[in-house]
Write an enzyme that holds these catalytic residues in place. Structure first.
Site, PDB file in Angstrom:
ATOM      1  N   GLU A   1      36.676  41.731  46.085  1.00 47.57           N
ATOM      2  CA  GLU A   1      38.201  42.448  47.230  1.00 47.57           C
ATOM      3  C   GLU A   1      37.897  43.509  46.265  1.00 47.57           C
ATOM      4  O   GLU A   1      36.530  45.192  46.441  1.00 47.57           O
ATOM      5  CB  GLU A   1      38.790  42.457  45.351  1.00 47.57           C
ATOM      6  CG  GLU A   1      39.779  41.080  45.197  1.00 47.57           C
ATOM      7  CD  GLU A   1      40.676  40.368  44.783  1.00 47.57           C
ATOM      8  OE1 GLU A   1      41.219  39.593  44.472  1.00 47.57           O
ATOM      9  OE2 GLU A   1      40.443  41.335  43.312  1.00 47.57           O
TER      10      GLU A   1
ATOM     11  N   CYS B   1      39.010  51.472  47.409  1.00 43.00           N
ATOM     12  CA  CYS B   1      37.946  51.375  46.380  1.00 43.00           C
ATOM     13  C   CYS B   1      37.765  50.454  46.365  1.00 43.00           C
ATOM     14  O   CYS B   1      37.964  48.908  47.048  1.00 43.00           O
ATOM     15  CB  CYS B   1      38.801  50.884  45.024  1.00 43.00           C
ATOM     16  SG  CYS B   1      38.493  50.516  43.620  1.00 43.00           S
TER      17      CYS B   1
ATOM     18  N   CYS C   1      31.014  41.547  36.990  1.00 45.98           N
ATOM     19  CA  CYS C   1      30.966  42.207  36.123  1.00 45.98           C
ATOM     20  C   CYS C   1      30.266  42.373  34.495  1.00 45.98           C
ATOM     21  O   CYS C   1      30.731  41.351  34.433  1.00 45.98           O
ATOM     22  CB  CYS C   1      31.571  43.581  35.438  1.00 45.98           C
ATOM     23  SG  CYS C   1      31.312  44.931  34.747  1.00 45.98           S
TER      24      CYS C   1
ATOM     25  N   CYS D   1      34.597  44.724  29.667  1.00 46.42           N
ATOM     26  CA  CYS D   1      35.021  45.353  28.912  1.00 46.42           C
ATOM     27  C   CYS D   1      36.630  44.198  28.824  1.00 46.42           C
ATOM     28  O   CYS D   1      36.717  43.875  29.651  1.00 46.42           O
ATOM     29  CB  CYS D   1      35.845  46.638  29.900  1.00 46.42           C
ATOM     30  SG  CYS D   1      34.802  47.952  30.699  1.00 46.42           S
TER      31      CYS D   1
ATOM     32  N   CYS E   1      40.031  44.188  30.468  1.00 45.16           N
ATOM     33  CA  CYS E   1      39.637  44.959  32.333  1.00 45.16           C
ATOM     34  C   CYS E   1      39.489  43.036  32.960  1.00 45.16           C
ATOM     35  O   CYS E   1      38.798  42.515  32.143  1.00 45.16           O
ATOM     36  CB  CYS E   1      38.166  45.358  32.775  1.00 45.16           C
ATOM     37  SG  CYS E   1      38.283  45.544  34.501  1.00 45.16           S
TER      38      CYS E   1
ATOM     39  N   CYS F   1      44.679  49.303  37.963  1.00 45.96           N
ATOM     40  CA  CYS F   1      42.983  49.281  37.219  1.00 45.96           C
ATOM     41  C   CYS F   1      43.639  47.948  36.146  1.00 45.96           C
ATOM     42  O   CYS F   1      43.601  47.908  36.033  1.00 45.96           O
ATOM     43  CB  CYS F   1      43.690  50.578  36.262  1.00 45.96           C
ATOM     44  SG  CYS F   1      42.437  51.049  35.420  1.00 45.96           S
TER      45      CYS F   1
END
Length: 416
Positions: A105, A118, A125, A129, A132, A346
């Site tokens: 995205e 962005c 990933c 985290c 996230c 975020c």
């Protein structure tokens, strides 16, 4: 080690692949730059069409047979936009399908007179985290530099892009070579013509890669996803932090600021009851006091993660802000979220369908600023004590809030 992905055909925007192709055939690199310039300016449908346009624009042909042979191995874009979602505040989330069927995205954050893109650097990933959504995917692969540039190419067909933030899916510095190849394309005067100062790399903190970036690209803005004031708490929130002690991490980040002469952008997601207490603010203030930093507080966005985190109360955000801005005199901002209802804020990028009914940010949020504007000194050190840094009729809204907070930013570690 992230498993390598092999594409066929390759993206023509992938500098490393095109460079190898030309070197093997004894063709000068400048001809690739000429071709890229024509493609970006005219947006042709095929490489053959770009070849013809190059002759018209330059008054001479590219080397005979170059584009024809290039077209046997490369295509204009290896990816395509399969979905586009627009939020109430104008934020646009692009769902980009890659050649191998994987999806990433990219988010266009609209500001008055300019737009920030962005971009994603990986599929998923590996940093894990806990707050996230992207981190819940695990890592599925690195993007090529050309695939990263294709996100900018696709977005440029929707809006004019001024700023780039590597805050989408993935840890940019874990895919260093491809990310920096993409940065070269973004800042090349023959390609996308952006300034290095308009590009921000956000990282959870890979020490050796930050050192390398400082040597290779000292002009780039650096953002650190810190999220905790101590090593112990940070390891709970950001598992990968175990490999990089917070003191050593900050030292290399602040060395980048010394060389770049631009402040370190510190991102801090506020998690209710976890890292948003006044004692956390004081500990963070003591850690950063006197350093060249801008602290961006990011109230948690609801995501589909295993940990049952909650968004902090406004009063707790106010208190945290006041401790940093007034007690420790740190330039501090509060993130106004863009695209929350389309899953583009975020921490929310994880290839989910847009939700419903959530606002794009606090009511009466002040005028929008980009990260790059703050890096250039576009903020001030704080409101009068007792004022809130955002919010209409709440002490810091309107002109006062705009002067003190400069708080609405594009991006986040996975798009704001």
């Amino acid at each position: 080690m992230v498993k390598a992905r092999k594409l066929s055909p390759l993206p023509v925007f992938d500098e490393a692949s095109v460079r190898t192709f030309l070197e093997e055939r004894g063709i000068k690199q400048l001809h690739a730059r000429q071709l890229w310039k024509v493609i970006i300016k005219n947006r042709p449908k095929t490489l053959q069409e770009a070849d013809g346009l190059a002759k018209l624009e330059m008054g001479k042909q590219l080397p005979t047979g170059m584009v024809a042979e290039l077209a046997e191995h490369f295509v204009l874009t290896t990816s395509r936009v399969v979905e586009k979602h627009v939020s109430g505040d104008g934020t646009v989330k692009l769902l980009v399908e890659l050649q191998d069927g994987q999806r990433v995205e990219a988010v266009i954050i609209r500001h008055e007179g300019r737009n920030t893109l962005c971009v994603s650097s990986q599929i998923g990933c590996q940093m894990g985290c806990s707050f996230c959504a992207t981190g819940t995917m695990g890592i599925k692969g690195n993007l090529l530099g050309g695939e990263i540039l294709e996100q900018l190419y696709h977005a440029s067909g929707v809006a004019s892009i001024r700023n780039i933030v590597f805050m989408g899916m993935g840890e940019p510095l874990q895919n260093y070579d491809a990310v920096m190849d993409a940065v070269r394309g973004m800042t090349d005067v023959k390609r996308f013509r952006l300034s290095h100062h308009q590009v921000t790399i956000s990282t959870v903190g890979i020490v050796h890669a930050i050192k390398r970036m400082t040597a290779d690209f000292p002009q780039l803005n650096l953002a650190l996803s810190l999220h905790a004031p101590s090593q112990a708490l940070r390891q709970q929130i950001v598992p990968s932090a175990k490999a990089f002690p917070i003191e050593k991490l900050l030292a290399v980040c602040l060395e980048h600021t010394r060389v770049s002469k631009k402040p370190l952008f510190v991102e801090y997601v506020l998690l209710k009851g976890v890292n948003d207490r006044p004692e956390h603010a004081r500990e963070l203030g003591q850690l950063l006091v006197g350093a060249s930093v801008i602290v961006n507080l990011i109230p948690y966005n609801p995501t589909d993660v295993a940990m049952d985190f909650e968004t902090p109360e406004d009063d707790d955000v106010d208190t945290f802000y006041t401790v940093l801005a007034h007690d420790y005199k740190l330039l501090t901002t509060v993130r106004v979220h863009h695209g929350r209802e389309i899953g583009g804020a975020c921490g929310q990028l994880a290839l989910t369908q847009p939700g419903k009914g959530e606002s794009a940010g606090p009511k009466g949020a002040p005028a929008v600023n980009d990260i790059e504007d703050l890096m250039d000194g576009g903020g001030r050190r704080g409101a009068k004590k007792g004022e809130r840094p955002w919010g209409k009729n709440r002490g810091g809204g309107g002109a006062a809030g705009r002067k003190v907070a400069r708080a609405a930013l594009g991006g986040g570690q996975a798009a704001a």
